[in-house]
Design an enzyme around this catalytic site. Structure first.
Site, PDB file in Angstrom:
ATOM      1  N   ASP A 122     -31.854 117.317  35.927  1.00 40.08           N
ATOM      2  CA  ASP A 122     -32.499 118.607  35.659  1.00 40.08           C
ATOM      3  C   ASP A 122     -31.603 119.782  36.076  1.00 40.08           C
ATOM      4  O   ASP A 122     -30.675 119.629  36.866  1.00 40.08           O
ATOM      5  CB  ASP A 122     -33.854 118.705  36.375  1.00 40.08           C
ATOM      6  CG  ASP A 122     -33.756 118.467  37.882  1.00 40.08           C
ATOM      7  OD1 ASP A 122     -32.865 117.698  38.316  1.00 40.08           O
ATOM      8  OD2 ASP A 122     -34.552 119.052  38.622  1.00 40.08           O
ATOM      9  N   GLU A 165     -35.410 116.760  39.906  1.00 40.09           N
ATOM     10  CA  GLU A 165     -35.103 116.607  41.335  1.00 40.09           C
ATOM     11  C   GLU A 165     -35.356 117.904  42.070  1.00 40.09           C
ATOM     12  O   GLU A 165     -35.684 117.909  43.257  1.00 40.09           O
ATOM     13  CB  GLU A 165     -33.636 116.168  41.518  1.00 40.09           C
ATOM     14  CG  GLU A 165     -33.246 115.838  42.954  1.00 40.09           C
ATOM     15  CD  GLU A 165     -32.976 117.063  43.819  1.00 40.09           C
ATOM     16  OE1 GLU A 165     -33.354 117.071  44.999  1.00 40.09           O
ATOM     17  OE2 GLU A 165     -32.402 118.041  43.306  1.00 40.09           O
TER      18      GLU A 165
HETATM   19 NI    NI Z   1     -28.731 118.883  43.496  1.00 42.47          NI
END
Ligand code: NI
Length: 394
Positions: free
Chosen positions: A79, A137
């Site tokens: 991401d 994340e």
């Molecule tokens: Ni990172």
């Protein structure tokens, strides 16, 4: 192992191409659509068994080696962040307000290329390899927890992950055999006073004064209440009470973060924060709301697996130094995998030596030396082989 090193070296150009492609088309956490598709297509073309939409938007592929053995999982996140890119690179983000400013584009390029090289060499693999491509994340609750619930660790014996690390010199590998990253929590507080005229404070309850007392008072949590040999952070990032200069506010909002490395300390700090808030509000006839949001748990590496990474890194030609690094106060949802299976998370130095200024991760001018990707891939490859060879036949 020499074979995989050679395969990786020959694939470096492709690794860079993949990274730059992903960099050009970044997607935000929990909104990834094209990236997981791209990953799944690539893996399917390698002939791997691929599962999409794992725990939401994750992609998992499994490689069965030529001989039976244990199962190693390798994880990359994919991401990006809500940042407008301000670099001048030719592969600059084409998506307005979205940027790969943490290197997750690199992590994905490393793992895809590594998957390709492992496939080319699969007859020589004693066991299985699970490639975990994780969405989201950057934002809690993160993608890891839902991917685990959806079975991405099924049959996995050990897990390794890495972060390309721009503040660390190219060629350096950072390991830690205990807590390497912190639990990263967030809190929101509202202190409810009584608004009024700035000239008549005795008819009001001034939440700004109360908030000020609270902010000062909580400084003693770390300095006076917590064992000095334990580390934690409490930071207030924002205080909100917007009014004309001659008005006493009705209420004040306070936003902050808490970082800790162990669960008892975390719970103790939550308790002390609210106790201080309650006390200062009680003393001033104000009331409050206290919302605490637990983020990722601390990333706690396992000893044996960290030694394995250390040895794996020492054997990579381009690695100049493998060093023990102190724990960092940032958060990472790799933590959840390590709660389920043993493993290790490490840092790969990615500071471009030709640059005078190194922009930190999450900066709009962030970039890293792409040669670090090859080093990362080699360390992961060595760690995987070492592990599978060590546990051959058991
Ligand atoms: Ni990172």
């Amino acid at each position: 192992m020499e074979i995989i090193t050679k395969l990786l070296r020959n694939s470096f150009e492709e690794m860079v191409e993949i990274r730059r492609y992903l960099h050009t088309y970044p997607e935000l956490s929990f909104q990834e659509v094209q990236t997981p598709k791209y990953i799944a297509n690539y893996l399917r073309n390698l002939g791997l068994e691929v599962r999409e939409r794992v725990g939401g938007r994750g992609v998992v592929a499994k490689l069965y080696g030529g001989r039976p053995g244990r199962t190693v999982a390798l994880r990359a996140d994919f991401d990006a962040l809500a940042i407008q890119e301000h670099t001048n690179v030719p592969y600059k983000s084409k998506i307005d307000g979205v940027m790969h400013a943490c290197g997750h584009d690199g992590h994905t390029a490393v793992l895809l290329t590594l998957a390709k090289c492992f496939v080319q060499n699969k007859d020589r693999i004693d066991g299985n390899i699970v490639f975990i491509f994780q969405h989201a994340e950057e934002i809690a609750p993160g993608g890891a927890i839902s991917m685990i619930e959806d079975g991405c660790l099924e049959g996995v014996d050990v897990i390794f992950g890495q972060h390309l690390w721009a503040p660390m010199a190219l060629g350096e590998i950072g390991v830690n055999d205990g807590a390497i990253m912190a639990a990263a929590d967030r809190f929101e507080i509202i202190i409810e006073g009584k608004g009024g005229h700035g000239a008549e404070p005795h008819h009001a309850i001034d939440p700004i004064v109360i908030a000020s007392q609270f902010v000062v008072q909580i400084q003693t949590i770390l300095s006076r209440r917590i064992d000095p040999l334990k580390s934690a952070v409490i930071s207030i990032g924002s205080i909100e009470a917007i009014n004309p200069f001659n008005v006493i506010a009705q209420d004040v909002k306070i936003y902050g973060t808490v970082r800790t490395f162990n669960e008892d300390l975390r719970e103790n700090i939550i308790h002390l924060l609210e106790k201080n808030l309650k006390g200062v509000c009680l003393a001033n006839d104000a009331s409050y709301k206290f919302h605490y949001f637990r983020g990722y748990p601390p990333v706690v590496n396992h000893l044996e697996e960290t030694r394995l990474v250390q040895e794996a890194a020492q054997r990579v030609q381009e690695v100049s130094e493998v060093k023990e690094i102190p724990p960092m106060m940032i958060g990472e949802d790799f933590a959840y995998y390590l709660q389920k299976v043993p493993g290790s998370f490490f840092l790969v130095g990615a500071k471009d030596p030709s640059l005078e200024t190194v922009y930190p991760h999450h900066h709009s001018k962030f970039n890293f030396d792409e040669r670090a990707m090859l080093i990362a891939a080699n360390v992961l490859a060595n760690a995987t082989y070492n592990y599978l060879n060590t546990y051959q036949n058991n």
